[in-house]
Structure formats: structure tokens, C-alpha cells
Write an enzyme that holds these catalytic residues in place. Sequence first.
Site: not given
Length: 915
Positions: A520-522, A524
Site C-alpha cells: 500500500p502507498c497511501q 500518494i
Amino acid sequence: MAPSSPSSARPTRASGRKRSAMAEEIHQNQEEEEEVVAASTAKRRRKAASSGKKPKPTPKQAKPAVAGMKKKGETEKTEPVVDDVCAEEPDEEELAMGEEEAEAEEQAMQEVVAAVAAGSPGKKRVGRRSAAASGDHVPEFIGSPVAAAEAHSNWPKRYERSTAANKPEEDDELKARCHYRSAKVDNIVYCLGDDVYVKAGENEADYIGRITEFFEGTDRCHYFTCRWFFRAEDTVINSLVSINVDGHKHDPRRVFLSEEKNDNVLDCIISKVKIVHVDPNMDPKAKAQLIEHCDLYYDMSYSVAYSTFANISSENGQSGSETASGISSDDAGLETSSNMPERTATLLDLYSGCGGMSTGLCLGAALSGLKLETRWAVDLNSFACQSLKYNHPQTEVRNEKADEFLALLKEWAVLCEKYVHQDVDSNLAGSEDQEDADTLDKDEFVVQKLIGIRYDGTGRKKGVYFKVQWEGYGPEEDTWEPIDNLSDCPLKIREFVQEGRKRKILPLPGDVDVICGGPPCQGISGFNRFRNRDEPLKDEKNKQMVTFMDIVAYLKPKYVLMENVVDILKFADGYLGKYALSCLVAMKYQARLGMMVAGCYGLPQFRMRVFLWGALSSMVLPKYPLPTYDVVVRGGAPNAFSQCMVAYDETQRPSLKKALLLGDAFSDLPKVENHQPNDVMEYGGSPKTEFQRYIRLGRKDMLDWSFGEEAGPDEGKLLDHQPLRLNNDDYERVKQIPVKKGANFRDLKGVKVGANNVVEWDPEVERVYLSSGKPLVPDYAMSFIKGKSLKPFGRLWWDETVPTVVTRAEPHNQVILHPTQARVLTIRENARLQGFPDYYRLFGPIKEKYIQVGNAVAVPVARALGYCLGQAYLGESDGSQPLYQLPASFTSVGRTAVQANAVSVGTPAGEVVEQ
């Protein structure tokens, strides 16, 4: 299954009883509780540390834990049960996210318009270079020209006559009068095949190339042709080369040979450079000796198309036989044997969710003849872990943070080295006798068995913890103890480690063949107003990308497949996407990046995602499967990744299946009410479409071997056909939304559409109120997206598709109402839109099930990728082309021969755009 990570306070039975209280009480008494826990733990640990025995607690009946899951009262605060009813109104975040989606949609449309205006990039190579001429010398060719017949044979296009009607363009190949084998520049002789530095533009590092031609042009100028080498910073990785995150570093002497060539005037040559080819599988010592006296070395090729870093098939730099289209295919079709494949491979699914990605990969690999087994899975969501474990009972599912999983792997390797690989019998010989000889205090008892292991990276005492089963007590009295407390129980530890290693409950380096996952890349996310654009990896919400790559670096699997949202290629100039690619290349993995659209593989949803392949240099780099369904792909990618869309070339006319629609997916499912408490029910009817027949198949027919040769539970039943229950107000509203295509809140009384498609109150209609006294048309619906939105309480229709399957089912700002019923789409309907087989059962509250489905990788996409993975793993593809045309039988493998009943679901709505 391993339990979740421990909380900051040490879990004891005393603390467990406190933690079973209501959340509000926990919050109010947290500090007091920690003091009590600390005091009781300290006393007990002194006893345990000295004797390996446990103080006797006051027995108390505990609630049974969910199978394979952590007992909440022991190790963490009890999570409040989520109320499976739709919220009365959307919260600020929900509305903001909706507006963000609308803005993204508008921006995507603008990008499409701009791309059309600028012209399609097609297959134009963006890596072209033109060197700047300099110097006062007069370069010259040496010797006689190459014989005309030989020159025409070697370079035929140079001697083709151009028609007068066609004006030469920049990309047109220069025409030649004659060719030469050598030239002199600055009194240095250069020959064909020499590697050289070439003059670049101002403030640019000199280019590096291999001379492939010397020729005199029809304009009497002297030219040479270079096949370019790329430094890492010259590739799509670009500025990411200079960063240093957890050892991620590129060798400055390493370059990559490309197929890119350009013609330049002869005096652009600066000097020779010594470059050697290194076999990527060469012994490190031999490699060090080989490159010791060279300027640069190369072990891989680079191509702008699909940002590919791949092996070079031979030392002379030839990249193998490539078709003109860059597409390979298998016309032989598929073997549809129902027997289990003989070749096996192991899979670790990181950030697994409920298992959509690994399930699809295994199904696709089975079609290729490879039995890919999901041996391990890791996710932080306990409900998702429960779903995965139920559907894949042989998988070691760990409900914990990925970084703690990595820490545990390293500690596990130490334990295995101590208790498995070394002879520890002599050191432990007297331990058991000593333990038995100890006199038991009245408030102590003996460790019977160790039954679990985890790593606590957040508590007061970081390190390895074992789950202890105490002699004379039931499972409700099991506790987690730090390894230091069990120093007097080495035999118990050895027994657990040896048995665990035998069962491979945790992987060691070399155990894992494939790692897949979507970190997960929350950080961005558009709703995150504090996004770090300059250094995204310093944002804690993006750190899982680093953790994912750290796990890859530690376990060194043969293959890696990372999935993520397209925004990783857009945010901060594609920083996170470039970082992931850069990490794999720095670790000497071959790599390839592509964007795939779910609808192109047999689903009525768009959903574009990024997939990054990685393969050890000793393995074949997998391809991307080309679309099998006719879906128009819209929405562009940044220029750096413009050649990474997995699609047919504009000039090709493939035979594709008709795009699927919502009616194809779930028109066979029985009617259910707004409140449906039963998660298992009968179908009540036959499938109506090919998709429905396929999605109803059992595990064995799908080639899903999770239960071996046996049929899994609940097969033939309809599972999770439950909608999120609308609250009374929303239910009243939804019942008044017309049953027609395109219906939404604008069809309710009192709403008028004014200029510029903006809604306004109808002055001639008195405002209507619900039985609760609240307005029929809520204010938030009127103001959403400045009154221009069609989404609030929007109804889907049979002949439509959805942009993407969502994780929340509230109808306040999205189109999610069933075409003909007064409810939102059910969990099963959403699961079908993601391609989950009907036998795939989900666990947790209803809202959690929606989240699991919405966060999953679409199963058909993973299935197609799994087929390509299997072919590469088995050596049945060569990896020279980035794309693969699936066999015509791929979309019908395993399906029954029963003819579909006629059903009218309309015609495709045309182009779809991701939101």
C-alpha cells in the site's frame, strides 16, 4: 495462522480480561491498565526466567477464538463489531474522495484530448539521441569501401531509393553511397564493433555507443551509426539512481545495451571506451577479475518498451530473434487435463488481502502445467487473513505487519541455524533433566509445548515471542512469552524450531520461488493533503514499498510480481514506480513494467493497474498477456511510461471477444432484500451466460488445488449474496429512484437541472420530507461536485460497466444501486465483478467483506499473468518479447459445454474511463 502483532503493553491473562471490556473503558483506563500489566508481568517474568515454568493464574473461561486467529482478549484490544448498516450521511473524507475522483476523471479526459492533439506516440522510441558535432579536425574513412554487393546485403535499407513525393523526415533512415569498415578521428582509428564515447548536448554526460556502421551519405557527409548503451540514470530510473534506501545502490560502472540506434556525423566520436560483457550468472570472484581492468561492463539489455531490463542472449550483444511486433504466441492451445500438474513452485503473497492475486496466479499457472502453491501469506487485516485461510487451508497465513514478518524471518534463520543446522544435542543434554529436577512452586506450572511464533516490533520488549501451551490448562489459557523468558526451556524451543522447519512454517532464503504483492502507498492518495512530493519514501504511508523490496532482497525469490495503482507512475514524477524498478535492477533482477486493464481480460469493470515483473538472471523474464476482450483503453500514462500499456498496436486487428457487461456478470443471481442476514443460500436458477457458467464452477474444474483432489466446502451454494443494509432514510430514497438506465437523485421530486448541467431546487415544487423528518433530497447530493454530479443514489444498468469495484457500498456519492432492486450491489455481485469464483467465501462483518473484495487484484488479470509466469518458469517461453498472445482456448478452459440460455443484456456502452 500467526496472530497479529502484540500491542505496546505486554499481554497477560490479567491484561486480557481488561482488554475484553468496551473500547471506551479501555481508553479511559489505559494508563492504569498498563501499570497493572507491567507490575503483574514483571513478577511473572522473574519466575519464568529462572525456571521456565509459569505462575498459576486464577482460571477464567475465555471466549473461543476464531479458528486460526488470535484471541483478542490475550494480545490486543477487542475490536468493536462494525455495524453493517449504511451511514446516514457521507463524512467529509468520503465526499472529498468523491470530488478527487471526479477531478482525476476530468484530468484523464484532458490528457486523452491532449494526446490525440499531439498525435499518438505509437512505437516511436523516446530514447533517440542526436550527438552535437565539435572539433576542428577532419575525420576520414580508412581503406576501400565495402563491396557494393556486401553493403547492399548487410544494410539494404540504406540503398533503397526514396520516392520524390515523400520528403525525408527526422526519423527516416539516411541513404548511403557506400560503407566502410574503419575511420580515423583525431588520429585514432576506429573499427566496426568498437565501443566509444560520443559527444552529447551541453551539460550532458557523453553518450556511450557501439559502432555498427560507417557510411558516406548521399549528401557526401561522413556518418557512423551507434547502438547505444544506457547508464542507469539514462533509463526510466533516472534520478532514482542517486538515492540510497536500505542499501539500494547502483554500480556506476554498470551500463545496459539497447537496441536503440542513431546516425551521427563522424566527428561526434570522442574516444574509445573499454566495455566488457559479463554473464549475469558469473561467479562473483570471476566477475571481479573480469571487470577489474575495464572502464564499464554490461550484463543486461534495456528497452524503453515496458521499461525492460533483461538478459542478453549472447556475448556479442545480439538480443535474440524478435518478431517485428514484439509479440509471441502459442498456437497449440492448452492442455485441459484435470490432473494435478507435476511441477511445483512455492509462492509468498505479501499484503495478500483475501487472496485475489495469489489465487489468480495459481489458477493461471495450473493452465500452463505448473502447480504454484501459496505456501505463505501475510496481511494486517485479520478478516482478510481468515478469508484466505478458509479458501487456502494449506497456506501458512500470518496476520501481522510486513516489517515485523521480515524481522521474524531473520530471527527464524538464526534459530534454525542454532537448533537445526548445528549439532546442539551436547549443549542441551542436561537441560531436560535440570528442568524436571526443579521444584515447582505452588503458583507455577510447566511449559507443555510451544505452538506459535511472532515478532513484536512495537512493544516495550521488542523481539521474538513464542505462544506457550501450559501443562494442565486449555487453549484459552495460552499466552505469548518473550524468548528470554524461556531460556530454561531450550528443548522446547528446539522441538518447535525443528518441527517448524520441517513444515516450513516460515521461509528461509531459497525457499520461495515467487513473491507477489501490492504494497500500500497511501501517501500518494489524493485525499492526503500533506503528501511529500520531494521525498515520498520518507512518508510513513509509503514505507511498505521499501519493506516489500527488503523482503525480496532477503529471500531472493526466482520471480517477483508487484501490483499497484497507476498513481505510482504519476505522483512526484513516478517516484515510487521508478524506485521499485530501480530496486530490482540494483539487486540484479531482470525487470519489466506494464499497465493492464481488468476489463480486457473478461470483467465488466475498467480498473487499470501497474504490474512489475522481476526475474533472477538465471530465469526467463515473463511476458505480459495481451487482452482477450475488446475494451477501449483510455487514460494515459506519463511520458516516461508511455510505452508500458499492455495493448495491441493501433495497426493490429486482433480477434477479441465482446466486452462483458453487468448483465453478463450477475443477471442470474436471485433477488434479495435490503436486509439479507443469510450468507449461504441457493441459486434458485441456472446460469444465463458463459461468464456465469464459468464463475459457478467448482475448485477442481477451475484447476484450484487448494483442497487437493477433494471438493471444497460450500461448493454449489451461493455465498455472500448480501448487500450493505441501507438505513431507513436512504432506503426510502432508493425506493423512489426510478428503475431505468441512468436514474439517480436528479429524478427525485424537487430537483431541477439548470444551466451547465448544475442541479438546483425547483421553485414550483415544495420540498419533500421523509418519514423521519429529513429531506428526501439531501443537501450534500445537491452540492456534490458543485452540483454537476450524476453519482448520488445512481442506479447501474445491465448494459453498462463500472469504472472500478469500490471498497465501500454507500450510495451517497457513487453509482452502486442494483439495476432493478432497491439496494446496493451485494458482496457477491462485487466479487463477480472482480472475477472471484462463486466458491470463494469471505469472512468478517459485511463492510469488511466489501473492503476485501474492493482491495483485491482482479482474479482474471492475475490468472492471465499466472499463465505467463508458468510458461517462463517451465522454460516454455524465451523472454525476448514483452507481450504474449494467449491461446484462443484460454478464455474457455475448464468451462462446461452447456449452451447458454438467451438473455438480453443490451450492447456495450462503448469506451470506458477509469475514475
